[in-house]
Write an enzyme that holds these catalytic residues in place. Sequence first.
Site, PDB file in Angstrom:
ATOM      1  N   HIS A   1     152.006  69.396   9.216  1.00 28.95           N
ATOM      2  CA  HIS A   1     152.226  69.450  10.691  1.00 28.95           C
ATOM      3  C   HIS A   1     152.601  68.106  11.001  1.00 28.95           C
ATOM      4  O   HIS A   1     153.553  67.927  11.755  1.00 28.95           O
ATOM      5  CB  HIS A   1     151.191  70.027  11.359  1.00 28.95           C
TER       6      HIS A   1
ATOM      7  N   GLU B   1     158.304  65.504  15.948  1.00 29.46           N
ATOM      8  CA  GLU B   1     157.327  64.517  15.256  1.00 29.46           C
ATOM      9  C   GLU B   1     157.493  62.960  15.142  1.00 29.46           C
ATOM     10  O   GLU B   1     156.568  62.184  15.233  1.00 29.46           O
ATOM     11  CB  GLU B   1     156.838  65.089  13.689  1.00 29.46           C
TER      12      GLU B   1
ATOM     13  N   HIS C   1     155.163  60.936  17.124  1.00 28.04           N
ATOM     14  CA  HIS C   1     154.036  60.258  16.465  1.00 28.04           C
ATOM     15  C   HIS C   1     154.668  59.206  15.551  1.00 28.04           C
ATOM     16  O   HIS C   1     153.980  58.014  15.299  1.00 28.04           O
ATOM     17  CB  HIS C   1     153.363  61.366  15.497  1.00 28.04           C
TER      18      HIS C   1
END
Length: 255
Positions: free
Chosen positions: A66, A114, A118
């Site tokens: 993920h 992503e 992050h």
Amino acid sequence: MRPRALHGVLPGALCLALWCLCGALGLWRSGNHEWKKLIMVHHWPTTVCKEIENDCSNPPDYWTIHGLWPDKSEECNRSWHFNLEEIKDLLPDMKIYWPDVTHPPNHSHFWKHEWEKHGTCAAQLDALNSQKKYFGKSLDLYKDLALNSMLQKLGIKPSINYYQISDIKDALASVYGVIPKVQCLPPREGEEVQTLGQIELCLTKGLQLRNCTEPGEPRSRRRDAWPARATGQGPGLEVCEDGPTFYPPPDEARH
Ligand SMILES: *[C@@H]1O[C@H](CO)[C@@H](O)[C@H](O)[C@H]1NC(C)=O
Ligand SMILES: *[C@@H]1O[C@H](CO)[C@@H](O)[C@H](O)[C@H]1NC(C)=O
Ligand SMILES: *[C@@H]1O[C@H](CO)[C@@H](O)[C@H](O)[C@H]1NC(C)=O
């Protein structure tokens, strides 16, 4: 009578106030983009499909990535845009191990998300300070951790029979030597049990495994949606409750 009742209420109120304060502090910190651990987040594609109520066709029958998430910050540099060109060499692996199981065949939207949410924070580490390093290192970590083969060796396979969450957590802790975090979809209407969805393994800034819990924190926490949401959790997943859980075989997605 009254004062006695208040004795019970006051500590409760104090706890609530402290909890709010800590929450606010957490938010303030994340504005500061400070973080101290990385979370390698694996998800089970069949459960992802179920979570978003998408009829994924042929979700992978292995745990996929993920993301690799710093624990307490998001979107650390909005001007550092995702560039697919930079990870061109990684694409064959990315498609296998880090697919967007919900929107194949175009995975770039997921990778962009992503990276921006992050990766731009993880990039504070030299080892992760470019898109190529961030995605490349994540793939390396995923392969080194080898969650799929670990689970297989532990005899934990998708099954119509339920597992106890504590058995899964203990088994993972025994092979990795650290406490993981396991997340589930709570039972939906007509379902008996929660569904296993996500397994997180935590790393230090030196990219060494560490407990996902903080020292002194009880091993098993109850439902804990707030910090989960703060780290960018998709809707629906929560820290698993102790008790039985369903680890759905991929075929179940098509029932
Ligand atoms: C944000 O990213 C841009 C583009 O890579 C870079 O030039 C800039 O220095 C970064 N800013 C910070 C605060 O790291
Ligand atoms: C895939 O999605 C990205 C990001 O949303 C978009 O920029 C790109 O054009 C898409 N590629 C294809 C082949 O559709
Ligand atoms: C990790 O958790 C285990 C079990 O609670 C504990 O014994 C160990 O000391 C922890 N390790 C660290 C580095 O905190």
